[in-house]
Design a protein around this motif. Sequence first.
Motif, short mmCIF file in Angstrom:
data_model
loop_
_atom_site.label_atom_id
_atom_site.label_comp_id
_atom_site.label_asym_id
_atom_site.label_seq_id
_atom_site.Cartn_x
_atom_site.Cartn_y
_atom_site.Cartn_z
N THR A 69 -2.78 -14.35 21.32
CA THR A 69 -4.05 -15.07 21.29
C THR A 69 -4.09 -16.12 20.18
O THR A 69 -4.90 -17.05 20.24
CB THR A 69 -5.22 -14.10 21.11
OG1 THR A 69 -4.98 -13.31 19.94
CG2 THR A 69 -5.37 -13.18 22.32
N GLU A 70 -3.22 -16.00 19.19
CA GLU A 70 -3.17 -16.98 18.10
C GLU A 70 -2.45 -18.27 18.49
O GLU A 70 -2.53 -19.26 17.76
CB GLU A 70 -2.47 -16.38 16.87
CG GLU A 70 -3.22 -15.23 16.22
CD GLU A 70 -2.45 -14.66 15.04
OE1 GLU A 70 -2.54 -15.26 13.94
OE2 GLU A 70 -1.76 -13.64 15.23
N LEU A 71 -1.78 -18.27 19.63
CA LEU A 71 -0.99 -19.43 20.03
C LEU A 71 -1.82 -20.54 20.66
O LEU A 71 -1.39 -21.69 20.69
CB LEU A 71 0.12 -19.01 21.00
CG LEU A 71 1.14 -18.03 20.45
CD1 LEU A 71 2.18 -17.73 21.51
CD2 LEU A 71 1.80 -18.55 19.19
N GLY A 72 -2.99 -20.20 21.19
CA GLY A 72 -3.79 -21.21 21.86
C GLY A 72 -3.20 -21.57 23.21
O GLY A 72 -2.36 -20.86 23.76
N ALA A 73 -3.63 -22.72 23.72
CA ALA A 73 -3.16 -23.19 25.02
C ALA A 73 -1.81 -23.90 24.87
O ALA A 73 -1.52 -24.47 23.82
CB ALA A 73 -4.18 -24.15 25.62
N PRO A 74 -1.00 -23.90 25.92
CA PRO A 74 0.25 -24.65 25.87
C PRO A 74 -0.04 -26.14 25.65
O PRO A 74 -1.05 -26.66 26.12
CB PRO A 74 0.88 -24.42 27.24
CG PRO A 74 0.18 -23.24 27.82
CD PRO A 74 -1.18 -23.21 27.20
N VAL A 75 0.87 -26.81 24.94
CA VAL A 75 0.72 -28.25 24.70
C VAL A 75 1.62 -29.07 25.62
O VAL A 75 1.53 -30.30 25.64
CB VAL A 75 0.99 -28.62 23.22
CG1 VAL A 75 -0.02 -27.97 22.31
CG2 VAL A 75 2.41 -28.25 22.81
N GLN A 91 14.03 -23.75 35.70
CA GLN A 91 13.14 -23.05 34.77
C GLN A 91 11.81 -23.78 34.61
O GLN A 91 11.78 -24.96 34.25
CB GLN A 91 13.84 -22.93 33.42
CG GLN A 91 13.02 -22.26 32.35
CD GLN A 91 13.88 -21.90 31.17
OE1 GLN A 91 14.68 -20.97 31.25
NE2 GLN A 91 13.75 -22.62 30.06
N GLU A 92 10.74 -23.07 34.87
CA GLU A 92 9.39 -23.56 34.56
C GLU A 92 9.08 -23.04 33.17
O GLU A 92 9.13 -21.84 32.93
CB GLU A 92 8.38 -23.01 35.56
CG GLU A 92 8.59 -23.51 36.97
CD GLU A 92 7.62 -22.88 37.95
OE1 GLU A 92 6.60 -22.30 37.52
OE2 GLU A 92 7.90 -22.98 39.15
N GLN A 93 8.78 -23.96 32.25
CA GLN A 93 8.55 -23.52 30.88
C GLN A 93 7.33 -24.20 30.29
O GLN A 93 7.00 -25.33 30.65
CB GLN A 93 9.78 -23.77 30.01
CG GLN A 93 10.28 -25.19 29.97
CD GLN A 93 11.62 -25.29 29.23
OE1 GLN A 93 12.29 -24.30 28.96
NE2 GLN A 93 12.01 -26.50 28.91
N GLU A 94 6.68 -23.45 29.41
CA GLU A 94 5.52 -23.95 28.70
C GLU A 94 5.82 -23.90 27.21
O GLU A 94 6.48 -22.98 26.73
CB GLU A 94 4.30 -23.10 29.03
CG GLU A 94 3.93 -23.20 30.50
CD GLU A 94 2.62 -22.52 30.83
OE1 GLU A 94 1.66 -22.63 30.04
OE2 GLU A 94 2.56 -21.87 31.89
N PHE A 95 5.33 -24.89 26.49
CA PHE A 95 5.53 -25.00 25.05
C PHE A 95 4.22 -24.77 24.33
O PHE A 95 3.18 -25.33 24.72
CB PHE A 95 6.05 -26.39 24.69
CG PHE A 95 7.46 -26.65 25.12
CD1 PHE A 95 8.51 -26.55 24.22
CD2 PHE A 95 7.74 -27.01 26.43
CE1 PHE A 95 9.82 -26.79 24.62
CE2 PHE A 95 9.05 -27.26 26.83
CZ PHE A 95 10.08 -27.15 25.93
N PHE A 96 4.27 -24.00 23.26
CA PHE A 96 3.13 -23.73 22.40
C PHE A 96 3.41 -24.32 21.03
O PHE A 96 4.54 -24.26 20.54
CB PHE A 96 2.90 -22.22 22.27
CG PHE A 96 2.49 -21.58 23.56
CD1 PHE A 96 1.15 -21.38 23.86
CD2 PHE A 96 3.45 -21.17 24.48
CE1 PHE A 96 0.77 -20.79 25.05
CE2 PHE A 96 3.07 -20.57 25.67
CZ PHE A 96 1.74 -20.39 25.97
#
Length: 163
Positions: A69-75, A91-96
């Motif tokens: 929960t400390e990471l917030g939304a992906p950027v 690969q589908e990837q999201e960055f935080f």
Amino acid sequence: MTAYHPRRAARVLLVDAGGRVLLFEGSDPARPGHRYWFTPGGGLDPGETPAEGAARELAEETGLRLASTELGAPVWSETVEFPFDGVWYRQEQEFFLVRVPDWEVDTAGFNEIERATMHGHRWWPVDELIGTAERYYPADLPAMLTRALGAGAVRSGDGGVAC
């Protein structure tokens, strides 16, 4: 036609107070001479959300323990295709984005493949990434960092090639 193995992943842009991003240097076991720099992160475990996977990977690879929960939304998010150890992945990837005043990286949580294929780490200023001849992924990392640090969330389309 290449058969791709689908994979979901979460990655972390870990940025210190000096605006430097942490990258690991790695290589592909099937192509040992193919060295590259990349962000902390990796594949999601079954049932894991991207934020949970990013927090787990961050702890395993750097020793930094944060709640998901400390990471917030992906950027940033993207879909990449790449080979690793003789297997092609889509690969589908999201960055935080995670900002820290500073951090002493602890790699004690590396698994066997990470110990064999990750050769070091360093904190990179964005201007050095722009000017380096060394390979890093994603290839548009400097622009991604600039947008994420300055303007908040950014989304990418499909495409690109990683590792």
